[in-house]
Design an enzyme around this catalytic site. Structure first.
Site, short mmCIF file in Angstrom:
data_model
loop_
_atom_site.label_atom_id
_atom_site.label_comp_id
_atom_site.label_asym_id
_atom_site.label_seq_id
_atom_site.Cartn_x
_atom_site.Cartn_y
_atom_site.Cartn_z
N ASP A 199 0.89 -1.15 0.00
CA ASP A 199 0.00 0.00 0.00
C ASP A 199 0.94 1.20 0.00
OD1 ASP A 199 -1.59 2.15 0.58
OD2 ASP A 199 -2.86 1.07 1.99
N HIS A 200 1.06 1.85 -1.16
CA HIS A 200 2.14 2.83 -1.29
C HIS A 200 1.97 4.01 -0.34
CE1 HIS A 200 -0.84 4.71 -3.96
NE2 HIS A 200 -0.26 5.84 -3.65
N HIS A 262 -6.22 2.74 2.26
CA HIS A 262 -5.37 3.88 2.63
C HIS A 262 -5.87 4.55 3.91
CE1 HIS A 262 -3.46 3.32 -1.08
NE2 HIS A 262 -4.21 4.08 -1.84
#
Lengths: 510, 384
Positions: A199-200, A262
């Site tokens: 999950d960047h 996120h």
């Protein structure tokens, strides 16, 4: 697991740990993610001496081409998406010697047999010692298939003293059931410690700084609970629309695309208790525990605690834009939400009766991701005669853009009258240290090579995220009758403001 | 990075309050700057205090420039002191200036360095510490960058060290590296007494070299050959007639290898010829010869490393790092017998003094690795 010898020369070199030799096999090797993010990130890591010379990339995708043609494509990608200063030719030429390509279909077992023999050749040539990372930079429907094919080709288990890891890009499923199904498929082939769900957002510097801010400073942590914090707001706003991804977005929506992953990652970092150590699983245990205590929203409560929206036409940053239903690839009667807001509550001691207001949407007024911690007001209004109303102290953590931290507090205006002005004490990463933080993918790829899964999502965390949103997803299966319900360039539908008011709060204007 | 247009003289010398008032007015002026007339035009973050002592005023202009660049990385209050005891006596003079940066497209600029300059001549040099130290912002780490290799101002040095957390020097400053390393070793003893930490900008210049050499030891297949190396060749730039002087960089890198790899200097084993010097070390029951060689590269500063080779004659193994002709890259290669490992070329960014200083200011703890390297280098110097 490889037995690592201590490097007698490594001590005291301020460049961070150097990764072991390995090959990164990228499925989707010609895709957008590889070109924009992965290849530039790996090149930068090499330039910083954070990955060794004994390193290789094996790209795999459908189009037939040889190694040289692939290197040429990757060089073009680097020119387009790499550093603004241009390509360091000498460094690129030596890096490119470690880039290889193999064409094939993922459904074809022969592709994976070819990959296997190519990897053995690369091990000989590049001394990569049998260490592998399989990066699934493909459409999610291929995740399970690729995992099965890797197992069938005997590529999923570590050989001898070498290691094998797999990186999976989001989305991790479409709902709880599909997430469990994907996790089960991966678990049949890989052990959980081998699986890195990327999950960047977690690779961003400010997200990492949240841990430092909370647990390296003694002044905020004693206040970090129901006694001093009134509520928390998390806003994840984008000014852009679906940017040509209408087909994908129709199947996703804001709740799946941003909120469930996120935003919940940010929630867990704010809500977690201090971990016992910085070991990856100690941190991930605490993050999971925090999400475990999120109160389940009953189906009857969804209408009270969650709001969906879809943007109509409007003006964003000086440009007139079409509504979601006018975007290419989007059903003109679509009920897909481009905005989601919800209020969550925790059933734990620290956050008793402290609502967390979360919102995420597209085509909002501007691009901003921030966490606002609203502190409770002072218990007694001593300055009731001043012309400005008393405001709460707010701690603002900005994730993007202008990453930084702001503390809002009251100060007396100079003069004979007692007037209070609310001022911001501002810390900005960019202007304070003048250093460009590393790209999220650089950090995350290096962590995977170093076997540090702290910033990756764990299975239980992913599934818990889906559990929390399942009642909402179920309720939102019904077509939305009021879509589009917010104008592009606004801060979302009116119902979102009503949601905040129902819990006695107001959304801030970031 | 922008700066206030000129250095503003402070009328009331040695008055801390008047200096603070001057600095406050600088902040206000910057906030009123027409280009930044927005609500929060000036932001301030201070991460450190930096004291800089210069042996005379000739280094002032260069130091202003370095601090201006440094402030981008380390927002700080900088106090520059230029003391020339040989010049005609003159009272301390003070000036203030500020450096601020504006991010492209940002709504505001940030003022990130206040600079106070003190100059003194003659016996007034002794008063510089008492003028400078009260100007430090409390509760911040204090760095002292000492730019006087003459050793003439020991008392001033000692007084400033008492106020500092970290002392920064540049061992490349001296024409005789051995004398300077010796001076570093003495400073190390002093700073230990004062409980402050010493760092060397010249040591920071060696980071890419150290990292490249360390990379060889990361590869498991190379360890057997590396554990039995018997010859190290270190080339550095210099004039042919200076072959008797081994550069500070060469000494430090050799000292680092010797200390990290646990080599003991053998007695009376140094030799020299027209090309350079040779030292013998022992490790367990084998010997390691370290040879220093001067190479002539007029385009490069004297004393800089150009190539290092670790050799194992029994296994015919060579691990090499060399600087490209234009100095912009470090190339590494490995050969073990017939087997060649991947070679590579990586940028060897020529870091400015400000960038090097910045790197040193990132670390607050002592650098045992450096201290051990200096100690090993000192042993070699004593044998010359």
């Amino acid at each position: 697991m490889t037995e690592t010898l201590v490097n007698p020369l490594r001590a005291g070199i301020p460049l961070g740990p150097t990764a072991e030799s390995c090959v990164v096999v990228i499925f989707g090797g010609t895709g957008d993610l590889t070109r924009r993010k992965l290849l530039p990130a790996l090149f930068r890591l090499a330039q910083q001496r954070l990955i060794p010379a004994e390193f290789a990339i094996l790209g795999t995708s459908r189009p037939p081409m040889n190694d040289e043609e692939y290197r040429s494509q990757m060089r073009e990608a680097l020119a387009e998406f790499g550093d603004e200063d241009g390509i360091d030719e000498a460094a690129w030429n030596s890096f490119a010697q470690g880039i290889f390509y193999i064409a094939g279909e993922f459904k074809d077992a022969e592709t994976f047999n070819s990959i296997k023999s190519r990897l053995e050749e690369i091990d000989q040539q590049r001394k990569t010692q049998g260490n592998r990372i399989f990066y699934l930079a493909t459409a999610p429907e291929f995740f399970g298939l690729i995992a099965e094919q890797l197992a069938a080709a005997n590529l999923s288990r570590s050989q001898d003293r070498a290691w094998t890891r797999i990186i999976v890009e989001k989305p991790f499923g479409h709902d709880l059931e599909s997430a469990r199904s994907l996790n089960n498929k991966l678990a049949q082939v890989f052990e959980e410690p081998q699986i890195y769900r990327i999950d960047h957002y977690l690779g961003k510097e400010t997200v990492q700084n949240l841990m430092v801010f909370r647990f390296a400073n003694s002044n905020f942590e004693p206040l970090w609970n129901y006694q001093y914090i009134d509520h928390v707001q998390i806003t994840n706003a984008e000014a852009i629309g679906v940017e040509g991804r209408g087909g994908y977005y129709e199947q996703a929506g804001a709740l799946r695309d941003m909120m469930q992953n996120h935003v919940f990652q940010l929630v867990s970092l704010i809500a977690m208790d201090p971990p016992v150590s910085l070991k990856p699983n100690d941190i991930r245990d605490e993050k999971f525990r925090a999400l475990q205590t999120v109160r389940t929203i009953s189906p009857e409560q969804v209408a009270q605690d969650a709001v969906r929206g879809q943007y109509g036409p409007g003006q964003v940053l000086g440009q007139t834009v079409v509504g979601y239903r006018g975007e290419p690839g989007v059903n003109p009667h679509s009920s897909t939400e481009t905005f989601a807001a919800m209020v969550i509550r925790f059933d734990n001691w620290r956050w008793a009766d402290v609502p967390f207001l979360l919102r995420s949407g597209k085509r909002l007024q501007k691009r901003v991701t921030e966490i606002a911690i609203y502190f409770k007001e002072v218990p007694h209004r001593l300055f009731s005669d001043t012309d400005a109303p008393l405001e709460p102290n707010v701690l603002l953590i900005r994730i993007q853009p202008n990453e930084g931290i702001t503390l809002r507090f009251g100060a007396k205006l100079p003069g004979l009258a007692l007037r209070i002005r609310w001022v911001n004490m501002d810390f900005r990463y960019g202007s304070s240290f003048g250093v460009k933080p590393p790209e999220a993918y650089e950090r995350l790829l290096l962590d995977c090579i170093l076997d540090d899964s702290t910033l990756y999502a764990r299975r239980d965390m992913v599934e818990r995220g889906w559990e929390i949103v399942t009642p909402i997803l179920e309720a939102w299966k019904n077509p939305a009758v009021d879509f589009p319900n917010y104008e592009s360039g606004s801060w979302g539908p009116a119902a979102s403001f009503e949601l905040a008011r129902r819990v006695g709060r107001e959304w801030r204007k970031p | 990075m922008r700066s206030t247009p000129q250095q503003i003289p402070v009328p009331d010398t040695l008055d801390v309050e008047s200096i603070e008032r001057m600095l406050a007015s600088l902040w206000q002026e910057t906030a009123r700057d027409s280009e930044y007339q927005v609500a929060d035009a000036v932001l301030r973050t201070r991460a450190a205090d930096l004291m800089v002592f210069l042996k005379d005023e000739s280094l002032l202009a260069q130091s202003h420039q370095i601090i201006s660049e440094l402030a981008t990385y380390h927002p700080c209050r900088a106090v520059l002191m230029a003391g020339d005891r040989t010049a005609p006596k003159r009272d301390i003079e003070m000036f203030v200036s500020a450096h601020y940066s504006s991010e492209k497209g940002a709504e505001s600029s940030s003022l990130c360095c206040e600079e106070i300059t003190l100059t003194a001549r003659g016996e007034f040099v002794s008063e510089l510490p008492s003028a400078a130290v009260p100007l430090l912002v409390p509760d911040l780490p204090v760095f002292l960058w000492w730019r006087d290799e003459t050793g003439a101002e020991e008392k001033v040095f000692g007084q400033l060290c008492q106020a500092a957390d970290r002392l920064i020097i540049d061992s490349a400053d001296s024409p005789d590296p051995a004398v300077h390393i010796d001076s570093v070793a003495r400073k190390l003893k002093l700073v230990r007494d004062e409980e402050i930490v010493l760092s060397d900008i010249n040591w920071a210049r060696l980071i890419p070299w150290r990292a490249s050499l360390a990379n060889f030891y990361d590869v498991q297949g190379c360890r057997a050959a590396l554990d039995q190396i018997d010859h190290v060749r270190i080339d550095f730039t210099g004039e042919p007639d200076t072959s008797s002087l081994v550069s500070a960089q060469a000494l430090l890198i050799a000292g680092w290898l010797a200390s990290r790899l646990d080599w003991k200097l053998a007695d009376k084993t140094q030799a020299s010829d027209s090309q350079g010097r040779t030292y013998s070390f022992s490790k367990d029951d084998r010997s390691v010869v370290v040879s220093f060689n001067v190479v002539h590269r007029p385009a490069m500063k004297s004393g800089r490393l150009t190539q290092i080779e670790l050799q194992n004659s029994e296994l015919k193994a060579v691990f090499g790092v060399s600087r490209s002709e234009d100095g912009t890259h470090l190339e590494t290669w490995t050969q073990i017998g017939e087997q060649a490992y991947p070679s590579r070329s990586l940028p060897n960014r020529i870091m400015s003094d400000a960038q090097l200083l910045s790197r040193e200011m990132e670390m607050l703890s002592d650098d045992k690795v450096y201290e051990e390297a200096v100690a090993a280098a000192m042993e070699m110097i004593r044998h010359r």
